[in-house]
Design an enzyme around this catalytic site. Structure first.
Site, short mmCIF file in Angstrom:
data_model
loop_
_atom_site.label_atom_id
_atom_site.label_comp_id
_atom_site.label_asym_id
_atom_site.label_seq_id
_atom_site.Cartn_x
_atom_site.Cartn_y
_atom_site.Cartn_z
N TYR A 1 0.79 -1.33 -0.04
CA TYR A 1 -0.06 -0.15 0.15
C TYR A 1 0.90 1.20 -0.11
CZ TYR A 1 -0.45 -0.29 5.17
OH TYR A 1 -0.36 -0.39 6.63
N GLU A 2 0.36 2.42 -0.38
CA GLU A 2 0.92 3.69 -0.66
C GLU A 2 1.78 3.55 -1.71
OE1 GLU A 2 -0.31 6.00 0.80
OE2 GLU A 2 -1.48 5.14 2.41
#
Lengths: 603, 603
Positions: B440-441
């Site tokens: 994620y990110e």
């Protein structure tokens, strides 16, 4: 839901073209039945079984897990029915001795099928998988009566087997076990103790379960020389050999695990259970090793199967998922974005999976020929060589294929991006299931000690030389072939380096035995990479020959050459790191006292 | 159950001794409040909060997960109460601007606390963690009215925030989003669409949730240049600023995930939700990047926290678990076997964890000083340099620390052997929780493109030079110091090589842009190893100086020097592999057509 197609084309390449299985089978006692047609039909039927019967139960089995109800284990929905069809199909007896009701086909064939089972449903596959080891132990060490009672049932698959080794306070160090076996007045013993981590320890798939149990006799010497092996059935066979009285062995609880939820990992309580000695008193560990070596190769195959499963699904996703444009310009102009397979880093991940799957398959099939020889050949010289080489390769198959299998299944998650973390896609289950393969049947660290300590150094390097000589011969034969130079030159260098590295560690270890442990895991990984480099070079040679000769399957062979090239360029450089780490020695590992490890946080 | 003690001694070493935080804080506007005494008290209280309030909820939160009931998300037992105490303790506002109700302490201090939170309960930590990003976006891009309405509530922690970017068909490629925002007659917009993977999208911890949402206006240009940012509260604030009418945004379902079960990962449905434009139309992506850079460093800290947590528990187990004797002879003769910490390979795993924890901590604290400067300094030149260096380091912090964090948590499982696979011990949860951090990110692949493509090559290497010059200076200053030669010589070589490698890739990329993607992940990992090598060299220098000057904590400093040595001898050699893989280029990656990848199994 994940899909899977057995890699039949690749199997045919490795078996028929590269390793000449047809000739291998033809020369093997009993192997003449395994004609290419028969083999082909079995593989196709196995592929169908795995895909249609096992794959649909993989995610549901993971979600549902096993239940302990009223002292009996209930497996996930569908497991029992699939197992019945497995038995009906005659799969358990495929490679077993005809004398014990087996079909007498070569063991390697069962190993190929095992890849398919592990790829589609590892948790399910462990129920029949453990039976092989139990059957092996009884076949090699059981009395005639024990064989008559248990063996045909295990071979047929109507009963299953377990290996009961681990206890709460000991796994690797079996000399510490506390389970006791006290002789009765007849030929039986009374066993008391607790075993943990017993895969398939209890379940509802078969009418009886045959436990092979390590325990200590009252007069046992201390340590690992005082361990005996016992067979302890869940139900004591009656006079007709059918399951009779319930024995004093039961599942006390089920472990809650990271993965393989569909397999029952049991705490097994032996409360005055009736058991029978297998082999000689105090010689149980040696008997158990019969089971363990086969089991270790089996775990390596698990790593391979999971790698292939993850690869196939990551590939499908990468072709389908549209995201960003290629850095060099749009490839799918008619679509809102390019499929992510255009991106070099996605290709790097897919090729890593592909190379480990194809490399692992070659390694397993190469080792499987030795298993065939060891089990079946009547040629003493051939058998001795196969035993030596198999001994060397077993820890590599087990540890290397599970280490890279864990990496490969993680690459599969990574190709899916955030979706890889979501259960529904099935990619994270492969990671969770793969995680145990680095641990059970001896951790990677234990395999590495077995390889470097027992196999290589204890033989003064002779065991290794059997293999490096074979590689050397291959390199020599190809020396003048410019078409193979891209593979043969680096391979020849690595092969020479392997011997030098070994010598270096051996010298250091003479002064300090801890140097073996300090080098061992890096040495094992190095050995794995070189072994796969040898096999990829052979594959490339085979593929290039096919292309030169003309073929209507050129795309397959070109892909094979490219995969070998990718392996040499983008994976084999890892050996450079391992060499330096091996040569660094153990000083920085051994310097800190146990207390000093915690100086940063302990007050 | 796992235990955890905040690494206060190590933090003090890095902050007070190595990076001279006291001087750094003293020179920072507003930083003068952060005296060593204040910092010490805050860290101790934060350590207590993490250990006593969060750690006990980590395993139970994982087992229980979140529930969606009647359209509202229920978090695991105890999460709400812990959050209340977190708010009561004033933790959310620690580093926020006093104008918005914050305490004005330096952002770096919040980052240190974040390590402790991530180490003890990552899933819980994501609820307050996401609020920072939302507050940042509003602080930088919101109108005064928006700030008045939302900011103090977010700073105080009574409301939390989210980032709503991803949609089912797009994550990385936000230009493809379909969520629409139609202007109303007042200053508001009506939003319709579906967002997925929204961490903390709904929950019961706070009285309101402030969603920062990417959507397209009716007149939006196609692609990423047509994205606008909106603030969409769960409850529309009434005239007094209190939560009023329920807005048209709701959680449609919860994702079933591999880990972070205690955090609600929501599918968020916007059905005619009322929202307000943040920043300028079509400039939403730039606004979102404000949030994303901080979030990326936050994810790197997650990798660090999980590494430390896994290390501490593996260390405790390795000291306690008795198994086998040391190869060089028994160490604990009074016990039935030696504690496994005597075995070199167990030490290798523990030291790998320790080195990544301590190295990661140095990297985070080094970057955190730049965050302080960027956020607070009024010195333009200093700020510009910090911005440049932080831009370079952000993808390294994010991707490198999560990649090695995943490795380190897996080493933790491996130290436990089979027990590591069992939920009860808590080690496998750390692996499952760590797995998301690589995704994620922005996945590791995306971070790598950001580093090599955007940061390094787009600046013609100038950004990198800012850092390599600093390393060069350090090496020059130590050149004549024989005591530091073991670190400075290899570091100086690596530093020079870093520049050459970059030049090499840059040249290739001029001919073929795909070469950037082909090299990027290896380049990022290489960069990470060199960055940690620099920091470990500085740490070793500091520790050696302390030892030379005389200290009553010699064991700590000796351990620090040894950890640096281990890092140089047993981890840094990995750069040798990455260099070769970078230099191999993209040919073997790009050769196969998408069809050819599947030739081994597709019929």
């Amino acid at each position: 839901m994940p899909d899977y197609q057995a890699p039949l084309r690749d199997l045919r390449f490795v078996m028929d073209e590269m390793l000449d299985y047809p000739t291998h089978y033809a020369g093997l006692p009993g192997g003449e039945e395994a004609t290419p047609d028969v083999v082909g039909a079995i593989l196709e039927e196995g592929a169908r079984f795995a895909r249609e019967e096992l794959l649909p139960l993989n995610q549901s089995g993971d979600l549902e897990g096993c239940l302990l109800e009223g002292g009996e284990v209930k497996t996930p929905k569908g497991f029992k029915e699939a197992y019945s069809r497995y038995v009906e199909g005659g799969w358990p007896s495929l490679a077993a001795d005809p004398e014990q009701g087996g079909q007498g086909l070569p063991p390697s064939l069962a190993m190929v099928l095992s890849e398919m089972i592990c790829a589609t449903n590892l948790a399910w596959g462990m129920y029949p998988g453990l039976s092989h080891g139990a059957a092996d132990a009884l076949r090699h060490h059981g009395t005639e009566a024990q064989q008559a009672t248990y063996l045909s049932k295990l071979v047929e698959g109507v009963w299953t087997g377990t290996m009961c080794l681990t206890e709460p306070h000991c796994g690797t160090d079996l000399g510490l076990i506390k389970t006791r076996a006290v002789p009765n007045e007849d030929d039986s013993y009374t066993l008391s103790g607790t075993k943990i981590f017993i895969s398939a320890g209890d379940h509802d798939l078969a009418e009886n379960i045959v436990h092979l149990v390590l325990a200590k006799l009252p007069d046992a010497p201390a340590g690992s020389k005082g361990i005996s092996l016992f067979v302890v059935p869940k139900f004591l066979p009656d006079a007709d050999g059918n399951p009779g009285a319930r024995n004093g062995v039961s599942c006390g609880s089920l472990e809650h695990k990271m993965g393989i939820h569909g397999n029952a990992t049991c705490v097994m309580n032996f409360d005055g259970a009736r058991g029978f000695l297998v082999g000689k008193p105090h010689k149980g560990l040696a008997c158990m090793f019969t089971m363990m070596n086969a089991a270790r190769i089996g775990v390596g195959i698990q790593g391979l199967g999971l790698t292939e499963a993850s690869f196939q699904n990551a590939l499908a996703y990468a072709r389908d998922r549209l995201q960003m444009r290629a850095l060099s310009g749009a490839k799918a102009e008619d679509k809102p974005a390019d499929p992510i397979i255009v991106h070099p880093d996605v290709r790097r991940m897919l090729l890593t999976q592909k190379a480990f799957a194809e490399g692992g398959r070659m390694l397993v099939l190469y080792a499987a020929q030795m298993v065939d020889v060891v089990e079946r050949s009547d040629d003493a010289e051939q058998t001795e060589r196969a035993e030596t080489l198999l001994g060397l390769l077993t820890p590599i198959v087990k540890a290397f294929l599970t280490e890279v299998g864990f990496e490969a299944t993680n690459e599969g998650v990574q190709v899916f991006g955030g979706h890889g973390f979501i259960q529904e896609w099935g990619m994270e289950q492969l990671v969770r299931d793969a995680r145990i393969t680095r641990l059970y049947e001896g951790t990677t660290g234990i395999q590495a000690l077995d390889l470097l300590g027992r196999k290589v150094l204890m033989s003064q390097g002779e065991t290794l030389k059997v293999f490096t000589k074979e590689i050397h011969k291959f390199c020599q034969a190809e020396e003048g072939n410019p078409d193979m130079a891209e593979f043969v030159r680096p391979l020849a260098k690595l092969n020479a380096e392997w011997g030098e590295l070994t010598m270096g560690v051996g010298m250091k270890a003479m002064n300090d035995r801890e140097e073996v442990g300090a080098a061992s895991v890096d040495y094992l990984m190095y050995s794995g990479y070189v072994t796969l480099a040898y096999l990829f070079a052979r594959a490339a040679k085979q593929a290039k020959s096919a292309l030169a000769a003309g073929t209507d399957d050129a795309a397959f062979y070109r892909a094979k050459v490219n995969t070998a090239r990718f392996y040499y360029e983008r994976l084999l450089p890892r050996t450079r790191a391992h060499v330096q780490m091996i040569q660094a020695g153990g000083e920085s590992l051994m310097a800190l006292s146990p207390d000093d490890f915690g100086r940063g946080f302990e007050i």
